[in-house]
Design a protein around this motif. Structure first.
Motif, PDB file in Angstrom:
ATOM      1  N   ASP A  52       0.862  -1.176   0.000  1.00 55.22           N
ATOM      2  CA  ASP A  52       0.000   0.000   0.000  1.00 55.22           C
ATOM      3  C   ASP A  52       0.901   1.230   0.000  1.00 55.22           C
ATOM      4  O   ASP A  52       2.127   1.111  -0.114  1.00 55.22           O
ATOM      5  CB  ASP A  52      -0.910  -0.024   1.235  1.00 55.22           C
ATOM      6  N   ILE A  53       0.309   2.401   0.167  1.00 57.25           N
ATOM      7  CA  ILE A  53       1.134   3.601   0.215  1.00 57.25           C
ATOM      8  C   ILE A  53       1.993   3.560   1.477  1.00 57.25           C
ATOM      9  O   ILE A  53       1.628   2.911   2.467  1.00 57.25           O
ATOM     10  CB  ILE A  53       0.278   4.885   0.163  1.00 57.25           C
ATOM     11  N   PRO A  54       3.154   4.239   1.476  1.00 59.37           N
ATOM     12  CA  PRO A  54       4.074   4.138   2.618  1.00 59.37           C
ATOM     13  C   PRO A  54       3.449   4.438   3.971  1.00 59.37           C
ATOM     14  O   PRO A  54       3.708   3.720   4.943  1.00 59.37           O
ATOM     15  CB  PRO A  54       5.163   5.158   2.261  1.00 59.37           C
ATOM     16  N   THR A  55       2.622   5.463   4.067  1.00 59.32           N
ATOM     17  CA  THR A  55       2.026   5.821   5.361  1.00 59.32           C
ATOM     18  C   THR A  55       1.152   4.702   5.909  1.00 59.32           C
ATOM     19  O   THR A  55       1.205   4.366   7.098  1.00 59.32           O
ATOM     20  CB  THR A  55       1.194   7.114   5.226  1.00 59.32           C
ATOM     21  N   THR A  56       0.340   4.107   5.046  1.00 60.56           N
ATOM     22  CA  THR A  56      -0.546   3.029   5.480  1.00 60.56           C
ATOM     23  C   THR A  56       0.246   1.823   5.948  1.00 60.56           C
ATOM     24  O   THR A  56      -0.063   1.220   6.987  1.00 60.56           O
ATOM     25  CB  THR A  56      -1.494   2.632   4.340  1.00 60.56           C
ATOM     26  N   VAL A  57       1.287   1.460   5.211  1.00 57.28           N
ATOM     27  CA  VAL A  57       2.108   0.310   5.587  1.00 57.28           C
ATOM     28  C   VAL A  57       2.848   0.592   6.893  1.00 57.28           C
ATOM     29  O   VAL A  57       2.959  -0.276   7.762  1.00 57.28           O
ATOM     30  CB  VAL A  57       3.081  -0.049   4.447  1.00 57.28           C
ATOM     31  N   ASN A  58       3.335   1.809   7.047  1.00 51.80           N
ATOM     32  CA  ASN A  58       4.020   2.194   8.276  1.00 51.80           C
ATOM     33  C   ASN A  58       3.119   1.997   9.493  1.00 51.80           C
ATOM     34  O   ASN A  58       3.501   1.394  10.496  1.00 51.80           O
ATOM     35  CB  ASN A  58       4.470   3.650   8.169  1.00 51.80           C
ATOM     36  N   LYS A  59       1.888   2.492   9.397  1.00 49.76           N
ATOM     37  CA  LYS A  59       0.947   2.392  10.521  1.00 49.76           C
ATOM     38  C   LYS A  59       0.547   0.941  10.788  1.00 49.76           C
ATOM     39  O   LYS A  59       0.402   0.531  11.946  1.00 49.76           O
ATOM     40  CB  LYS A  59      -0.277   3.246  10.245  1.00 49.76           C
ATOM     41  N   ALA A  60       0.372   0.167   9.721  1.00 50.23           N
ATOM     42  CA  ALA A  60       0.016  -1.245   9.901  1.00 50.23           C
ATOM     43  C   ALA A  60       1.144  -2.002  10.594  1.00 50.23           C
ATOM     44  O   ALA A  60       0.900  -2.836  11.480  1.00 50.23           O
ATOM     45  CB  ALA A  60      -0.304  -1.874   8.549  1.00 50.23           C
ATOM     46  N   MET A  61       2.383  -1.721  10.206  1.00 49.08           N
ATOM     47  CA  MET A  61       3.517  -2.409  10.811  1.00 49.08           C
ATOM     48  C   MET A  61       3.670  -2.065  12.287  1.00 49.08           C
ATOM     49  O   MET A  61       4.103  -2.904  13.094  1.00 49.08           O
ATOM     50  CB  MET A  61       4.806  -2.092  10.051  1.00 49.08           C
ATOM     51  N   LYS A  62       3.324  -0.860  12.676  1.00 48.35           N
ATOM     52  CA  LYS A  62       3.345  -0.508  14.098  1.00 48.35           C
ATOM     53  C   LYS A  62       2.434  -1.439  14.885  1.00 48.35           C
ATOM     54  O   LYS A  62       2.760  -1.896  15.982  1.00 48.35           O
ATOM     55  CB  LYS A  62       2.901   0.940  14.301  1.00 48.35           C
ATOM     56  N   ARG A  63       1.260  -1.706  14.323  1.00 45.12           N
ATOM     57  CA  ARG A  63       0.306  -2.593  14.991  1.00 45.12           C
ATOM     58  C   ARG A  63       0.810  -4.040  15.010  1.00 45.12           C
ATOM     59  O   ARG A  63       0.698  -4.728  16.025  1.00 45.12           O
ATOM     60  CB  ARG A  63      -1.059  -2.528  14.287  1.00 45.12           C
ATOM     61  N   LEU A  64       1.348  -4.496  13.891  1.00 40.64           N
ATOM     62  CA  LEU A  64       1.813  -5.884  13.816  1.00 40.64           C
ATOM     63  C   LEU A  64       2.990  -6.124  14.748  1.00 40.64           C
ATOM     64  O   LEU A  64       3.133  -7.218  15.308  1.00 40.64           O
ATOM     65  CB  LEU A  64       2.194  -6.241  12.373  1.00 40.64           C
ATOM     66  N   ALA A  65       3.844  -5.111  14.918  1.00 44.11           N
ATOM     67  CA  ALA A  65       5.002  -5.260  15.808  1.00 44.11           C
ATOM     68  C   ALA A  65       4.556  -5.581  17.221  1.00 44.11           C
ATOM     69  O   ALA A  65       5.235  -6.312  17.953  1.00 44.11           O
ATOM     70  CB  ALA A  65       5.842  -3.982  15.794  1.00 44.11           C
ATOM     71  N   GLY A  66       3.414  -5.061  17.616  1.00 50.03           N
ATOM     72  CA  GLY A  66       2.914  -5.280  18.964  1.00 50.03           C
ATOM     73  C   GLY A  66       2.384  -6.675  19.216  1.00 50.03           C
ATOM     74  O   GLY A  66       2.103  -7.036  20.365  1.00 50.03           O
ATOM     75  N   LEU A  67       2.227  -7.473  18.162  1.00 48.85           N
ATOM     76  CA  LEU A  67       1.700  -8.836  18.329  1.00 48.85           C
ATOM     77  C   LEU A  67       2.766  -9.818  18.802  1.00 48.85           C
ATOM     78  O   LEU A  67       2.444 -10.930  19.218  1.00 48.85           O
ATOM     79  CB  LEU A  67       1.098  -9.330  17.010  1.00 48.85           C
ATOM     80  N   GLY A  68       4.032  -9.428  18.679  1.00 44.18           N
ATOM     81  CA  GLY A  68       5.096 -10.300  19.140  1.00 44.18           C
ATOM     82  C   GLY A  68       5.462 -11.410  18.175  1.00 44.18           C
ATOM     83  O   GLY A  68       6.004 -12.443  18.590  1.00 44.18           O
ATOM     84  N   VAL A  69       5.187 -11.223  16.879  1.00 48.57           N
ATOM     85  CA  VAL A  69       5.561 -12.234  15.889  1.00 48.57           C
ATOM     86  C   VAL A  69       7.054 -12.115  15.581  1.00 48.57           C
ATOM     87  O   VAL A  69       7.701 -11.130  15.928  1.00 48.57           O
ATOM     88  CB  VAL A  69       4.716 -12.110  14.608  1.00 48.57           C
ATOM     89  N   ASP A  70       7.597 -13.121  14.918  1.00 48.64           N
ATOM     90  CA  ASP A  70       9.032 -13.158  14.633  1.00 48.64           C
ATOM     91  C   ASP A  70       9.383 -12.693  13.229  1.00 48.64           C
ATOM     92  O   ASP A  70      10.506 -12.232  12.993  1.00 48.64           O
ATOM     93  CB  ASP A  70       9.554 -14.591  14.823  1.00 48.64           C
ATOM     94  N   LEU A  71       8.434 -12.803  12.305  1.00 48.22           N
ATOM     95  CA  LEU A  71       8.712 -12.530  10.901  1.00 48.22           C
ATOM     96  C   LEU A  71       7.456 -12.004  10.232  1.00 48.22           C
ATOM     97  O   LEU A  71       6.369 -12.557  10.428  1.00 48.22           O
ATOM     98  CB  LEU A  71       9.173 -13.828  10.223  1.00 48.22           C
ATOM     99  N   VAL A  72       7.586 -10.914   9.456  1.00 46.67           N
ATOM    100  CA  VAL A  72       6.472 -10.345   8.701  1.00 46.67           C
ATOM    101  C   VAL A  72       6.966  -9.988   7.300  1.00 46.67           C
ATOM    102  O   VAL A  72       8.172 -10.002   7.036  1.00 46.67           O
ATOM    103  CB  VAL A  72       5.881  -9.092   9.384  1.00 46.67           C
ATOM    104  N   ASN A  73       6.024  -9.634   6.411  1.00 45.11           N
ATOM    105  CA  ASN A  73       6.463  -9.352   5.045  1.00 45.11           C
ATOM    106  C   ASN A  73       5.635  -8.268   4.355  1.00 45.11           C
ATOM    107  O   ASN A  73       4.539  -7.913   4.780  1.00 45.11           O
ATOM    108  CB  ASN A  73       6.492 -10.626   4.192  1.00 45.11           C
TER     109      ASN A  73
END
Length: 239
Positions: free
Chosen positions: A65-86
């Protein structure tokens, strides 16, 4: 991330199906992948359940998606405690850089951020599809290597690619860069909708960092035995 463990693609529709599949593995340490179907059905709940089982986790949502949307989504995913995202490398360098920044900002102080990899081209993509449907005129291998270089320049930890591209990628990137390779099958298994497939042994020989295995394990008559066969082949241990 533990490179010795094959990553099991949990291609199930519900948490109940997923936990039923995992039950015969008892308390064995596993590295699992949660994709769109399961995550969109269950949400963060499935991550919590798998973390309680002490699984390493690859959350495979392929953000694009656009950079801002991906940035905000990744902030949320980081909080889930997963080891790998893409993400998809086709989103470009600014988007990939924004993804890294989002992960770093969303990771709790003192914790290591999830590793981030970029999808180069799906293993269902053929040379014909690339040129005739996607209108990308460069050869598939050149495109994958180019995307990989851009991912490394953007601060990502690696890429998703086919086994057959790993060697060419390592001619252009650092040895620590990850090549996570789906499309893994045992020699007797059908390719299904994957085009660029390989066995665990071939993946090891060609230098893949990690392998992702779905149906060869999840659809096997004995998933635990199939997993063990794949793990040993991946480690280069003859049976």
């Amino acid at each position: 991330m533990n490179r010795n463990l094959p990553i099991i693609a949990l291609d199930f529709a519900t948490a109940e199906e997923t936990l039923a599949f995992l039950q015969p593995f008892h308390n064995e340490q596993l590295f699992v992948k949660v994709g769109m179907e399961l995550f969109y059905q269950e949400g963060p709940r499935i991550i919590k359940l798998l973390k309680e089982r002490n699984c390493e986790l690859f959350l495979d949502l392929k953000l694009h998606d656009i950079p801002t949307t991906v940035n905000k989504a990744m902030k949320r995913l980081a909080g889930l405690g997963v080891d790998l995202v893409n993400v998809h490398a086709a989103g470009g360098k600014k988007m990939m850089e924004a993804a890294v920044e989002g992960l770093e900002e969303g990771t709790a102080s003192g914790k290591k951020r999830p590793s981030l990899i970029a999808v180069t081209q799906l293993t269902s993509t053929s040379e014909h599809m690339l040129k005739e449907e996607l209108w990308i005129k460069n050869p598939l291998l050149e495109t994958v290597v180019h995307y990989s270089k851009q991912a490394e320049e953007s601060g990502l930890d690696g890429v998703v690619c086919s086994v057959h591209e790993a060697g060419a990628i390592y001619e252009q990137v650092s040895p620590s860069f990850l090549t996570v390779t789906p499309g893994i099958r045992l020699s007797e298994d059908a390719a299904n909708d994957q085009v660029r497939v390989a066995t665990p042994a071939v993946a090891r020989e060609k230098g893949s960092s990690a392998i992702v295995v779905g149906r060869s394990i999840t659809k096997a008559d004995n998933p635990v035995k199939a997993y063990e066969t794949i793990r040993l082949e991946w480690e280069g241990i003859s049976q």
